[in-house]
Design an enzyme around this catalytic site. Sequence first.
Site, PDB file in Angstrom:
ATOM      1  N   HIS A   1     126.086  27.446  19.162  1.00  0.00           N
ATOM      2  CA  HIS A   1     125.524  27.060  20.435  1.00  0.00           C
ATOM      3  C   HIS A   1     124.385  26.411  20.453  1.00  0.00           C
ATOM      4  O   HIS A   1     123.420  25.577  20.768  1.00  0.00           O
ATOM      5  CB  HIS A   1     125.552  28.119  21.110  1.00  0.00           C
ATOM      6  CG  HIS A   1     124.551  28.164  22.908  1.00  0.00           C
ATOM      7  ND1 HIS A   1     125.373  27.739  23.732  1.00  0.00           N
ATOM      8  CD2 HIS A   1     123.692  28.290  23.064  1.00  0.00           C
ATOM      9  CE1 HIS A   1     124.490  26.970  24.521  1.00  0.00           C
ATOM     10  NE2 HIS A   1     123.362  27.684  23.902  1.00  0.00           N
TER      11      HIS A   1
ATOM     12  N   CYS B   1     113.320  23.773  31.607  1.00  0.00           N
ATOM     13  CA  CYS B   1     113.494  23.266  32.571  1.00  0.00           C
ATOM     14  C   CYS B   1     114.883  23.762  32.819  1.00  0.00           C
ATOM     15  O   CYS B   1     115.802  23.519  33.664  1.00  0.00           O
ATOM     16  CB  CYS B   1     112.578  22.204  33.306  1.00  0.00           C
ATOM     17  SG  CYS B   1     112.455  21.237  32.047  1.00  0.00           S
TER      18      CYS B   1
END
Lengths: 271, 422
Positions: B99, B50
């Site tokens: 990352h 989400c």
Amino acid sequence: MDVLFFKVALAAYLMTTLGYVVSLLVKRVAAAKASTWLFFFAFIIHAGYFGARCIQTKQSPVLGMHDALSFLAWIIAGIYLAFQLKTRTRILGAFVSPVVSLLMIVASVGLGAQVSIPATVQGHLVPFHVAMSVAGEALFVLASCAGAMYLIQDGLIKRKKGRSFIMLLPSLGDLDKINRICLLWGFPLLTAGILVGSIWARTVWGSHWQWDPKQTWTLMVWICYALLLHQRLAIGWAGHKAAILSVAVFIIFLVSFIVTNRLFTTLHSFI
Amino acid sequence: MNLILIGMNHKTAPLEIREKLSLSCLNTVDPIAEMMNIPQVREAMYLSTCNRVEVLAHATEREGVLESLKGFIFFHGNLPPEELEKCLYVYFDDEAVRHLFRVASSLDSLVMGEPQILGQVKDAYYRSVEQKATGIILNKVLHHAFRVAKRVRTETAIAGNAVSVSYAAVKLAKKIFGDLRGKAVLLIGAGEMSELTARHLLNSGVSKIMIANRTHARALQLAEEFNGTALEFDHLGESLRSADIVISSTGAPGYIITREMVDAALHGRKKHTLFLIDIAVPRDVDPEVGDLDNVYLYNVDDLQEVVDENMKNRRQEAQKAVAIIDEEVEKHRVWKNSLAAVPTIVSLREKTEGIVKGELERCGPWLKTLGEKERNNVEILANAIVNKIIHDPIIGLKEESQDHGNTPYVAAFRRLFKLDDT
């Protein structure tokens, strides 16, 4: 040989204390975990010391001030480790290990000295008297350790402060439980210790009770503990008040111990 | 080796755009298959939660693939490329690894330290594995990322403390009671936060829940929902007697729980500790209640303060996590460099020489029975056999390494001969 055991145990207790302090300072459990294992190691070595001393002196290892203090330290360590097994109260060690270390340091003054054992304490009842009294006192020490931690944490939670410190302490519920269990076990042990002592007193001194300063002070402490237990069990005191009272009684106990040994001449001068 | 990571998260893109992208990818196509269709792409992974949409690819070259991957995102984003471009971040190689490590360790999450993200990354990876879209590079990077995430969780307190009001209340209850099993909760009034707290408490082992509400019908309804009992609102004082934890959130204008009420309730019972959580504004519980022995009163501001402090702690812990990630990225870089052909050949030679030497030493006693000349011959023979055996693999490796896409080959080679310790 036995002296070496004692020194190793003392060093391990001191390192344990250091470990717990470090764990509190850096707020990491890993250091406390290592300390617990070290504590266990020290406890075993310390037991070895008593064994070696037993073989050497060919009698009960617990006679005289030195032995009594080190025995007290050993019992406290043992009870704490038993609690550690049963409950998740690791950080209680941070309060217990300094007490143990301190007792050991004081005990080390008389290390290796030849104890001349007076005739009055050469008897088969004496070891029972000493073991039960000391174990009872050790439980009271732990009860008040738990009580002190309870008071600190209770204050912090009420004032809504010191949260990262609180996270390291056992919960209030657990501390109260430890306090209660220690009192419940300590009181009958101390009572039995005193009774056995008084039976022995009749054989060597002619009567059960001499109103010696030591005996009087002990009786006073015993009454305080009886009162504390009564408040807990019959009146239903728990938590805050019980913790305050157990710390207060422990202070009385310490004062009586020091006062009778320093200021009075007593029949009961060996310990 | 070219590792490319493109994506957008809650910081770079508004929800509507992320939504469009992830929906389009899920409903209409198979994103992994689509990426694998780009000719230069060797391995691919697609992560959608989400708060983020990301693709990670291992490709034989960089620029063209980047354009193709961006094209893939623009197509599904269903928006002008200029607008989407602004939302995207692009990382290559070490930065892509960094990352990914940050994402898996929950440093990049909306609520830093939340535990779900690792599971989501794992799911995304397994989907790629199922579609045979992973190879030696992504397997290594992803497994490394899982290890890093675990390390961050155990070595820092990033996920340690509660960062929501309701969870903070539960933590506090545990601090006070130790074990919540067998404890009873009294829920006064209703509201999202109080119901959430009650639910957390139930999950932590609380066994009994009582509900009092001014509208009795509402109490009955909640009682059914929580499997608890509904009580009369007018007999609050009595209800307090059997409660260990009280959560209050009524709309009452004044105090509905007074010091006298609590004092009376405490005297008529065996249990001594009472924890009151006052979520209502204006407050439901008289602050003086907190002065009573063994009574702990927290209102919504107190709890919010706990949460704020925990948030601050998490940010501090994040610094430690960054250090861990730096260290692990470096480890990964070392592994990646070992994939070049020459160091691999060197370590293979070292390994075989070691084996020959070891075996000769083992036969030392027997070798001593031989003459000087025979001994030399045995050594020469042993070395010759080994060199013959490794000759062809080494030639093959050198030939492969001319090709740009040699790294999987080298990596397989290293694994085959067990040249890496881990």
